[in-house]
Design a protein around this motif. Sequence first.
Motif: not given
Length: 333
Positions: A145-156
Amino acid sequence: MNFLNLESGGILEYKKLTINNLEEVAALYNELMYFIQEKTKDEYWDFTELTIENTCKRLIDYIDNPEQTVFLAKDGEEVAGFIAGETINCHLPISSVKKVGYISAAFVKPEYRGKGVMKSLDMLITDFFKDCGLKYVELSFISKNQLARDSWAGIGYTTFREQARKRIGKDMEFINSFRPIIDKNSKILILGSMPGVQSLANQQYYAHPRNHFWNILFNLFDLPLSNEYTERIKLLHDKGIALWDVLESCTREGSLDSKIKHENANDFHALFKEYPNIRAVLFNGGKAYTAFKKHVGLDFNNLEFIQLPSTSPANTMNFEEKLIKWSFIKKYF
């Protein structure tokens, strides 16, 4: 209450889950689960029990719980997203940290993404965990789930450990149904759930010799039963009958419907659009009906849906009783 100005000029209201919002959030939670299944294509998931009612039973424990909570974002009456979390014991034996905050589920509808909604939800649940005296927040997501990986990385959020697995049980391969037997003159569509073991081996619909399907069909039109598959298909075309199965793929031990798992449905919206002369859908047994209702739905104009007894040998109803029930078909001829 917290508010976020949207680019459209509207506002989102942030609040805790209440009994009044339970079904809305449960629906969104289930949407998240199906999203994960679609993104990962992983047979690890079994959504047999994934219903609004069952999800509500799980979420209700989060209401007014000092160690669990759910925050949601609302755009008027619509739930735009949610985040669920709880305090859990740290499972690393050498850690100085004994409890952490854990985000168990979070989802924002596609039309609200990129507007800071998840960031705002994360701030709220972070404050909740701080009030619980915690220093860390953890979460997990499926590696595909790359979308989840990128989303969570974007908020720290940063990765500090990874989880691995290997399968040690019996390998269960997916099976696939056949192409539909249908033409522009088809008036009724008969649906099974998934071809049985013998049908798959023979690559023929209803190939098991004890399955009553072909015997019933020939009897209904006062014709002698033919064992030639080409003659059976000719009968379908002559009478305007189409055949297909509800499921495009699944896993299953043996032939019993009760053993079906990891269901993926065929595209019926496309089928009905291409073949507009279909007037009725007849389900060959209860599993076909429940799978269709669950994955496709019954919201189609000008279509009649009828559940008939299964012609499978697993259904102990005798042939004469099945024939009487299936005589319903005659109303279309």
